[in-house]
Enzyme design. Structure first.
Site, mmCIF file in Angstrom:
data_model
loop_
_atom_site.group_PDB
_atom_site.id
_atom_site.type_symbol
_atom_site.label_atom_id
_atom_site.label_comp_id
_atom_site.label_asym_id
_atom_site.label_seq_id
_atom_site.Cartn_x
_atom_site.Cartn_y
_atom_site.Cartn_z
ATOM 1 N N HIS A 146 -7.432 -5.417 -1.402
ATOM 2 C CA HIS A 146 -6.241 -4.663 -1.016
ATOM 3 C C HIS A 146 -5.323 -5.452 -0.078
ATOM 4 O O HIS A 146 -4.117 -5.307 -0.131
ATOM 5 C CB HIS A 146 -6.658 -3.349 -0.368
ATOM 6 C CG HIS A 146 -5.537 -2.386 -0.195
ATOM 7 N ND1 HIS A 146 -4.814 -1.900 -1.258
ATOM 8 C CD2 HIS A 146 -5.020 -1.813 0.919
ATOM 9 C CE1 HIS A 146 -3.884 -1.077 -0.805
ATOM 10 N NE2 HIS A 146 -3.990 -1.005 0.513
ATOM 11 N N SER B 6 0.852 -1.180 0.000
ATOM 12 C CA SER B 6 0.000 0.000 0.000
ATOM 13 C C SER B 6 0.897 1.243 0.000
ATOM 14 O O SER B 6 1.679 1.424 -0.940
ATOM 15 C CB SER B 6 -0.980 -0.035 1.174
ATOM 16 O OG SER B 6 -1.990 0.931 1.037
#
Length: 173
Positions: free
Chosen positions: A149, A38
């Site tokens: 994610h 991320s």
């Protein structure tokens, strides 16, 4: 502190930590690797566009192009707080986008991405991969089906760890 300054002070902090570890003889300057997921993936991508000190990089669910990320992510309020909107601050978004500096990269890079990621969509990893390949940089893109994610399926979690270890072993030994 990094509002409208991704890749600025945050990168200086990372490099100061690297320099400290080298000075303490904890890290070998000839065998440095960088990686993250991320925002950590973004920092790994940013680092390899700014320095060739790293011999291997791993980016997971990173952000390579902040303009296209703004337009394709599920919610853009996070980016809006940092940068505004690209329609009014295109230069600010691009100034902090790794894709703008890909011609500088020489670091072999492993890119890991969930296929169903709506936070930092698949296109971010695809743009990075295509750019690295265009400039002749060794790169591998692994897309995990059904994953968002954060990876959740055990076989994908194990595969990710094995790939990261193998990548660093290959390039840092």
């Amino acid at each position: 502190m990094n509002r409208n300054d991704w890749g600025g002070g945050d990168f200086k902090d990372v490099m100061a930590g690297v320099d400290y570890l080298i000075a303490q003889k904890i890290a070998d300057p000839q065998r440095l690797g960088i990686g993250g997921w991320s925002y950590g993936g973004y920092m790994a991508e940013w680092a390899i566009t700014q320095t060739n000190r790293f011999k291997a990089s791993v980016s997971g669910a990173g952000l390579s192009n902040l303009v296209s990320e703004f337009g394709t992510e599920f919610g853009s309020s996070y980016d809006q707080w940092f940068f505004g909107v690209p329609y009014e601050n295109l230069d600010g978004f691009m100034k902090s986008s790794p894709v703008k500096y890909l011609k500088n990269v020489r670091t072999p890079t492993l890119i890991l991405q969930g296929e169903a990621d709506t936070t930092d969509p698949l296109g971010q990893s695809q743009e990075l991969y295509r750019g690295l390949k265009y400039y002749g940089v060794e790169a591998e893109l692994v897309v995990y089906p059904r994953e968002g994610h954060g990876l959740r399926e055990e076989k994908h979690l194990v595969d990710r760890l094995k790939r990261i270890i193998a990548w660093y072993e290959k390039h840092l030994r």
